[in-house]
Design a protein around this motif. Structure first.
Motif, PDB file in Angstrom:
ATOM      1  N   GLY A  26      -2.528   7.385  -9.710  1.00  0.00           N
ATOM      2  CA  GLY A  26      -3.313   8.405 -10.381  1.00  0.00           C
ATOM      3  C   GLY A  26      -2.444   9.532 -10.881  1.00  0.00           C
ATOM      4  O   GLY A  26      -1.219   9.406 -10.985  1.00  0.00           O
ATOM      5  N   ARG A  80      -8.575  -5.675   0.119  1.00  0.00           N
ATOM      6  CA  ARG A  80      -7.800  -6.130  -1.041  1.00  0.00           C
ATOM      7  C   ARG A  80      -7.941  -7.631  -1.147  1.00  0.00           C
ATOM      8  O   ARG A  80      -7.204  -8.397  -0.529  1.00  0.00           O
ATOM      9  CB  ARG A  80      -6.329  -5.723  -0.853  1.00  0.00           C
ATOM     10  CG  ARG A  80      -5.427  -6.140  -2.001  1.00  0.00           C
ATOM     11  CD  ARG A  80      -5.609  -5.274  -3.234  1.00  0.00           C
ATOM     12  NE  ARG A  80      -4.659  -5.615  -4.280  1.00  0.00           N
ATOM     13  CZ  ARG A  80      -4.665  -5.101  -5.496  1.00  0.00           C
ATOM     14  NH1 ARG A  80      -5.582  -4.214  -5.811  1.00  0.00           N
ATOM     15  NH2 ARG A  80      -3.785  -5.464  -6.400  1.00  0.00           N
ATOM     16  N   GLU A 119       0.840  -1.192   0.000  1.00  0.00           N
ATOM     17  CA  GLU A 119       0.000   0.000   0.000  1.00  0.00           C
ATOM     18  C   GLU A 119       0.880   1.247   0.000  1.00  0.00           C
ATOM     19  O   GLU A 119       2.104   1.181   0.061  1.00  0.00           O
ATOM     20  CB  GLU A 119      -0.913   0.006   1.229  1.00  0.00           C
ATOM     21  CG  GLU A 119      -1.802  -1.225   1.338  1.00  0.00           C
ATOM     22  CD  GLU A 119      -2.524  -1.303   2.665  1.00  0.00           C
ATOM     23  OE1 GLU A 119      -3.636  -1.842   2.680  1.00  0.00           O
ATOM     24  OE2 GLU A 119      -1.960  -0.827   3.684  1.00  0.00           O
ATOM     25  N   HIS A 164      -2.155  -2.732 -12.620  1.00  0.00           N
ATOM     26  CA  HIS A 164      -3.093  -3.186 -11.584  1.00  0.00           C
ATOM     27  C   HIS A 164      -2.765  -2.606 -10.205  1.00  0.00           C
ATOM     28  O   HIS A 164      -2.570  -3.325  -9.237  1.00  0.00           O
ATOM     29  CB  HIS A 164      -3.122  -4.716 -11.506  1.00  0.00           C
ATOM     30  CG  HIS A 164      -3.613  -5.363 -12.768  1.00  0.00           C
ATOM     31  ND1 HIS A 164      -4.901  -5.268 -13.196  1.00  0.00           N
ATOM     32  CD2 HIS A 164      -2.967  -6.107 -13.695  1.00  0.00           C
ATOM     33  CE1 HIS A 164      -5.038  -5.942 -14.337  1.00  0.00           C
ATOM     34  NE2 HIS A 164      -3.875  -6.447 -14.658  1.00  0.00           N
ATOM     35  N   ASN A 165      -2.704  -1.278 -10.140  1.00  0.00           N
ATOM     36  CA  ASN A 165      -2.580  -0.563  -8.872  1.00  0.00           C
ATOM     37  C   ASN A 165      -3.609   0.565  -8.866  1.00  0.00           C
ATOM     38  O   ASN A 165      -4.567   0.541  -9.649  1.00  0.00           O
ATOM     39  CB  ASN A 165      -1.156  -0.025  -8.699  1.00  0.00           C
ATOM     40  CG  ASN A 165      -0.190  -1.082  -8.192  1.00  0.00           C
ATOM     41  OD1 ASN A 165      -0.219  -1.453  -7.024  1.00  0.00           O
ATOM     42  ND2 ASN A 165       0.677  -1.587  -9.086  1.00  0.00           N
ATOM     43  N   ASN A 166      -3.418   1.515  -7.992  1.00  0.00           N
ATOM     44  CA  ASN A 166      -4.336   2.656  -7.910  1.00  0.00           C
ATOM     45  C   ASN A 166      -3.603   3.974  -8.135  1.00  0.00           C
ATOM     46  O   ASN A 166      -3.993   5.007  -7.586  1.00  0.00           O
ATOM     47  CB  ASN A 166      -5.039   2.665  -6.543  1.00  0.00           C
ATOM     48  CG  ASN A 166      -5.922   1.458  -6.348  1.00  0.00           C
ATOM     49  OD1 ASN A 166      -6.731   1.127  -7.203  1.00  0.00           O
ATOM     50  ND2 ASN A 166      -5.765   0.790  -5.219  1.00  0.00           N
ATOM     51  N   ASN A 187      -4.624   1.403 -14.108  1.00  0.00           N
ATOM     52  CA  ASN A 187      -4.499   2.329 -12.996  1.00  0.00           C
ATOM     53  C   ASN A 187      -5.519   3.440 -13.204  1.00  0.00           C
ATOM     54  O   ASN A 187      -6.572   3.206 -13.811  1.00  0.00           O
ATOM     55  CB  ASN A 187      -3.069   2.871 -12.913  1.00  0.00           C
ATOM     56  CG  ASN A 187      -2.109   1.887 -12.274  1.00  0.00           C
ATOM     57  OD1 ASN A 187      -2.096   1.730 -11.059  1.00  0.00           O
ATOM     58  ND2 ASN A 187      -1.307   1.207 -13.094  1.00  0.00           N
ATOM     59  N   LYS A 188      -5.229   4.640 -12.729  1.00  0.00           N
ATOM     60  CA  LYS A 188      -6.171   5.756 -12.849  1.00  0.00           C
ATOM     61  C   LYS A 188      -5.477   6.989 -13.413  1.00  0.00           C
ATOM     62  O   LYS A 188      -5.788   8.125 -13.039  1.00  0.00           O
ATOM     63  CB  LYS A 188      -6.785   6.069 -11.483  1.00  0.00           C
ATOM     64  CG  LYS A 188      -7.567   4.898 -10.890  1.00  0.00           C
ATOM     65  CD  LYS A 188      -8.064   5.199  -9.478  1.00  0.00           C
ATOM     66  CE  LYS A 188      -8.807   4.006  -8.903  1.00  0.00           C
ATOM     67  NZ  LYS A 188      -9.250   4.238  -7.488  1.00  0.00           N
ATOM     68  N   ASN A 216      -6.778   2.998 -18.428  1.00  0.00           N
ATOM     69  CA  ASN A 216      -6.678   4.215 -17.624  1.00  0.00           C
ATOM     70  C   ASN A 216      -7.725   5.208 -18.112  1.00  0.00           C
ATOM     71  O   ASN A 216      -8.754   4.807 -18.663  1.00  0.00           O
ATOM     72  CB  ASN A 216      -5.258   4.784 -17.721  1.00  0.00           C
ATOM     73  CG  ASN A 216      -4.256   3.983 -16.910  1.00  0.00           C
ATOM     74  OD1 ASN A 216      -4.249   4.058 -15.687  1.00  0.00           O
ATOM     75  ND2 ASN A 216      -3.402   3.200 -17.585  1.00  0.00           N
ATOM     76  N   MET A 223      -0.715   3.646  -4.513  1.00  0.00           N
ATOM     77  CA  MET A 223      -1.536   4.785  -4.911  1.00  0.00           C
ATOM     78  C   MET A 223      -0.680   6.038  -5.025  1.00  0.00           C
ATOM     79  O   MET A 223       0.545   5.989  -4.884  1.00  0.00           O
ATOM     80  CB  MET A 223      -2.652   4.999  -3.890  1.00  0.00           C
ATOM     81  CG  MET A 223      -2.171   5.207  -2.468  1.00  0.00           C
ATOM     82  SD  MET A 223      -3.495   5.184  -1.258  1.00  0.00           S
ATOM     83  CE  MET A 223      -4.454   6.584  -1.797  1.00  0.00           C
ATOM     84  N   SER A 261      -1.659  -2.536  -4.136  1.00  0.00           N
ATOM     85  CA  SER A 261      -2.649  -1.488  -3.848  1.00  0.00           C
ATOM     86  C   SER A 261      -1.957  -0.138  -3.699  1.00  0.00           C
ATOM     87  O   SER A 261      -2.357   0.696  -2.897  1.00  0.00           O
ATOM     88  CB  SER A 261      -3.424  -1.840  -2.565  1.00  0.00           C
ATOM     89  OG  SER A 261      -4.164  -3.012  -2.718  1.00  0.00           O
TER      90      SER A 261
END
Length: 969
Positions: A182, A889, A134, A178-180, A203-204, A227, A158, A156
């Motif tokens: 941004g 998760r 994380e 495959h994470n978060n 991701n984002k 994305n 970010m 996870s």
């Protein structure tokens, strides 16, 4: 000095071992009988005899990596991937100044990535993929000037990607899928002049892909799909990325045309731009001779004009092409005949939901390795070419929603590998070819809404493989429903409505116990509903409206789990039942049956008028007769039970009786069968005895023989309990007992044994937790196999709880008591602790509190856990751990093997296929559903647990969905 250093390494390794559970006995060599440099997985330097490599990958280890790892100061390489390590990555790794390679992927590490790993200034490779890490990616990593490979995918993480990573001048590969993450992709990535592979998909990220990245001439793989990126691809894409081999920009918001320069990209083997907003004409791809994956689906490409699909001809040069998908675009015109010249390596061809017209070229039969052909929702007309039968590897074919006409070719029966076949919504006519009966692997067949006529071939309804649905509705089929319909024992849904079927519904339909939805309306069926339908316990929706059915409405319909019932416009008569589905006038329709009466007021039926003769009281003589018969039946039951208990409490020297057809076996015959109870034939040791493999003289068959150790407390009671249980139960998912033996051995000691059907694939425990000697790549259970096993076990429990003569709880359900036959069908065994519940049944099996004592193996009584898991302490157990993961998760509680199951090459591990290629997310969706069932079934409070019949129903639905995903993928 060297001696002290050596001792430091030895102590550090011992501390490492002390913190790790080792079910596969990898550490068996880690003892004082040999120098630590000779221990398994340890490599030392020749000069100093210090540990330089610690390689324990894929050894089923679980536990916490202790801080003592930092004392192995000469380490250059640590490989702990593919295990079950958890907790945080120890910050003491930062003390390993010589460390060059660190592999911690495919574990359950959590917490943040230690920023002080940046002190390992000699790091070349750092791989942390597939964990539960994380927080942010440390900006300090920008100082790892020698780093060549950094993998952090499937965590996870970010925040933003630190711009400082642009300082990693040696970096060649960076994967963060495959994470978060941004924000925007850092502009500084354009400084990575040696970068060859960049994986940022799923991701984002927002904004555009920095134009500087398209100028890294060394780039071979660029994956930014999944994305929220916008903008267009540069027109000079190939010229700035001349070494490009794979590009994935799918599932974003990109616009504009496909760059013409891509026509010169001769090295590209993956071209994925699906689910964007690309427009215009598709350029030639004739230079991409190595192309194997081409997906431009889900865009606005094409113009609906005649020559839109000419670019397909340029793909005939791609001799390795395997996946070709142009679904969901605006392509018009006919399919060019050149598709006959596409590579024979082609496995998947998707053309659905365009404006394609013309006919299907007969040359389609040249694509002999085609497994998936999907062209739903176009305007393709003409006959289905007979050459379609040459596609003998086809498993998924969808030609529905077109204008195909003519007959279904007989050659379609050559598609023996087919699992799903869709021909619905066309203009097909003639009879259904009986050759379809050759497709013995079909799970789904859809011929609905055509102009088919004639009888339903018995070969179709004899396809016992059909399990998802069979849809023959809205055609002009006539004649009777063949009695072979009873062979559809695994079918979930049957649609026959809107035809001209007549005569009575065959009684054999009662064998279709898995059917949930049955639609027979708008036909000419007559006579009563067959009484055998009372066996259709899975039925939820039944529609027989608009037929000529007659007789009384059966009472058994009230006992089924129906949620929707339509009996309208038939000739039913008599009283309407008032229980079950008949309690709701919303769920049940009976209009148009003029001779019905009674029922609840909401149905607004007239009251029933009974003849007086039917209301007369039972005579005194009849009462006496009934009382006498009841007394005799009760006495017979008592005598039968008394005989059973006396027979098992009596010490006899003979072998078991032959009643119920059981064979005679003696102590000496079992002694011979097991070669003197040889250790070579020992299969396992349990709580009350040992199980041997044996060959019985009487039948010359291999069996499993459980020899009770009568010196153990409770063994005799276990024998009696198991005999009592096994004599009353019969189910395909229960271990079959062949006979029993109760007598004396050669020394005159009591001897008791049970003989079972032999299970060639051993226990589930051996598959889930194989020892080092057992472990091979083939010893892994796939997701589908695990779901099959879970469903089998649930079937067995549902039978024990709800359908056997006297409800029963197993009390010792665990992996070692689940045995697998040669097809890996699961069978529940070991009923030594089973308990009948004639009185407590209602309390226990309807989610109420129970006073039944806790029995069984530690760790498997709900809420269960594996007893050797060191991580479960201080109130933490598997149930709580998993329940928390569902909200946080979920990947951390899933076997990494399953997450990797669909990924067939290292390159494709960094790509998320779209939902037509059955992505990782769809597998995850099934896994989450299964985990939710497990969490609910293992709730601490019995009243909160899911009833096993509900769990079984949900597992069966998950299995069907998973089969759909597998077939399409």
């Amino acid at each position: 000095m060297e001696v002290g250093g050596n001792e430091t390494d030895r102590l550090a390794l011992q501390e490492f071992k002390a913190h790790i559970a080792d079910p596969s006995r990898v550490f068996s060599s880690w003892n004082d009988s040999s120098h630590f440099c000779e221990w398994y997985g340890v490599k030392c330097s020749h000069r100093h005899r210090r540990v330089i490599v610690l390689d324990l990958h894929s050894k089923n280890l679980l536990g916490v990596v202790p801080p003592h790892i930092g004392n192995l100061s000469f380490l250059r390489e640590v490989d702990l991937r593919n295990n079950s390590f958890h907790s945080e990555i120890p910050s003491e790794f930062s003390r390993l100044f010589r460390l060059q390679k660190l592999f911690l992927n495919n574990n359950s590490f959590s917490g943040q990535i230690p920023s002080n790993l940046s002190r390992c200034s000699n790091l070349l490779t750092l791989v942390l993929d597939f964990n539960m890490l994380e927080g942010n990616l440390p900006a300090e990593f920008g100082s790892l000037s020698k780093l060549r490979g950094l993998g952090i995918q499937a965590n996870s993480l970010m925040g933003n990607i630190p711009p400082s990573l642009g300082n990693l001048s040696s970096l060649r590969l960076f994967t963060a899928t495959h994470n978060n993450f941004g924000g925007t992709i850092p502009e500084t990535f354009g400084q990575l002049r040696n970068l060859e592979g960049l994986g940022l998909q799923w991701n984002k990220f927002v904004g555009t892909v920095p134009i500087s990245i398209f100028n890294i001439s060394t780039m071979t793989v660029l994956y930014v799909g999944g994305n929220q990126l916008k903008g267009a691809l540069p027109s000079d894409l190939h010229f700035t990325l001349p070494n490009l081999e794979g590009i994935d920009v799918g599932f974003n918001h990109l616009v504009g045309p496909i760059p013409e320069s891509i026509s010169n990209a001769s090295n590209v083997d993956e071209f994925l731009i699906q689910s964007n907003n690309f427009i215009g004409k598709v350029p030639s791809f004739s230079m991409m001779r190595g192309l194997y994956w081409f997906d431009i689906s889900g865009n606005d490409l094409g113009s609906g004009q005649f020559a839109d699909l000419n670019f397909l001809c340029s793909l005939t040069n791609s001799t390795k092409l395997k996946f070709l998908d142009i679904d969901y675009n605006a392509f018009g015109g006919p399919l060019p005949n050149c598709i006959s010249n596409l590579s024979i390596t082609l496995s998947e061809f998707g053309l659905s939901y365009n404006h394609i017209s013309g006919t299907l070229p007969s040359g389609i039969g040249n694509l002999i390795n085609l497994e998936t052909l999907v062209m739903w929702g176009n305007n393709i007309s003409g006959n289905i070419p007979s050459e379609i039968g040459d596609l003998n590897k086809m498993s998924f074919m969808a030609l529905g929603g077109n204008n195909f006409s003519g007959h279904i070719p007989e050659s379609i029966g050559n598609l023996r590998m087919s699992i799903k076949l869709y021909l619905e919504d066309n203009n097909l006519r003639g009879s259904i070819p009986s050759s379809l009966g050759n497709c013995q692997k079909l799970l789904l067949l859809d011929l609905a809404r055509n102009n088919l006529s004639g009888n339903i071939p018995q070969e179709i309804v004899s396809l016992s493989s059909l399990s998802i649905y069979l849809d023959l509705s809205q055609n002009s089929l006539n004649g009777s429903l063949p009695r072979e319909v009873g062979k559809l024992k695994n079918l979930g849904e049957l649609y026959l409505h809107g035809n001209r079927l007549s005569q009575e519904i065959p009684s054999s339909i009662g064998s279709c116990t898995s059917i949930e939805r049955l639609y027979l309306e708008d036909n000419f069926f007559e006579g009563p509903l067959p009484s055998t339908m009372s066996s259709m316990r899975g039925l939820q929706v039944l529609n027989v409206s608009n037929n000529q059915l007659s007789g009384q409405i059966p009472e058994y319909l009230a006992s089924l789990n129906l949620t929707n019932l339509s009996l309208s416009y038939n000739n039913f008569k008599g009283a309407l039942p008032t229980q079950g589905v008949f309690k709701s006038a919303i769920s049940t329709s009976v209009v148009g049956n003029k001779k019905l009466c009674g029922g609840l007021p909401d149905f607004q039926l007239p009251k029933c008028k009974y003849e007086q003769s039917k209301l007369r009281r039972i005579s005194k003589t009849a009462k006496i007769l009934i009382s006498t018969v009841s007394a005799f039946v009760g006495a017979a039951c008592i005598l039968s039970l008394s005989y059973f208990w006396l027979r098992h409490n009596k010490n006899v020297s003979t072998s078991s009786s032959s009643e119920n057809g059981l064979m005679h076996v003696s102590y000496h015959s079992l002694l011979k069968a097991t070669d003197g109870f040889s250790s070579i034939n020992l299969l396992g040791v349990g709580s009350f005895g040992s199980v041997y493999k044996g060959l019985l003289d009487q039948t010359q068959s291999i069996v499993a023989i459980k020899i009770l150790d009568l010196t153990r407390h409770g063994a005799s009671k276990s024998f009696i309990a198991e005999c009592g249980a096994l004599r009353r139960i019969r189910h395909r998912n229960l271990v079959k007992v062949l006979t029993a033996c109760s007598g004396f051995d050669s020394n005159g000691n009591d001897f008791k044994a049970l003989v079972y059907e032999f299970m060639s694939n051993g226990s589930l425990d051996e598959w889930l937790y194989p020892s080092a000697s057992q472990y091979t790549e083939k010893s892994k259970l796939s997701l589908l196999e695990r779901v099959n096993i879970a469903t089998d076990v649930a079937c067995a429990l549902d039978y024990l709880h709800h359908h056997c003569e006297t409800p029963m709880v197993h009390c010792d359900l665990k992996p070692s008591n689940v045995l697998l036959d040669d097809e890996k069908t699961a069978h529940v065994g070991d009923f030594g602790l089973a308990r009948f519940l004639p009185e407590e049944m209602h309390k226990l099996l309807t989610n109420q509190s129970s006073s039944i004592g806790v029995k069984g193996s530690f760790g498997y009584v709900a809420p269960g856990k594996k007893p050797t898991d060191d991580m479960f302490e201080n109130g933490l157990n598997l149930h709580r751990y998993t329940n928390a993961a569902l909200a946080d998760r979920v990947e951390k509680v899933i076997d990494p093997i399953l997450l990797q199951e669909n990924q067939d090459s290292k390159k494709r591990q960094t790509i998320a296929p779209d939902d037509k290629n059955k992505s990782w997310f769809r597998t995850l969706e099934c896994l989450v559903s299964i985990i939710e069932i497990g969490v609910t079934c293992s709730s601490e409070s019995p009243r909160e647990r899911m009833v096993i019949s509900d769990a079984l129903n949900r597992l069966q639905k998950i299995k069907k969905k998973l089969l759909e995903f597998i077939v399409i993928a």
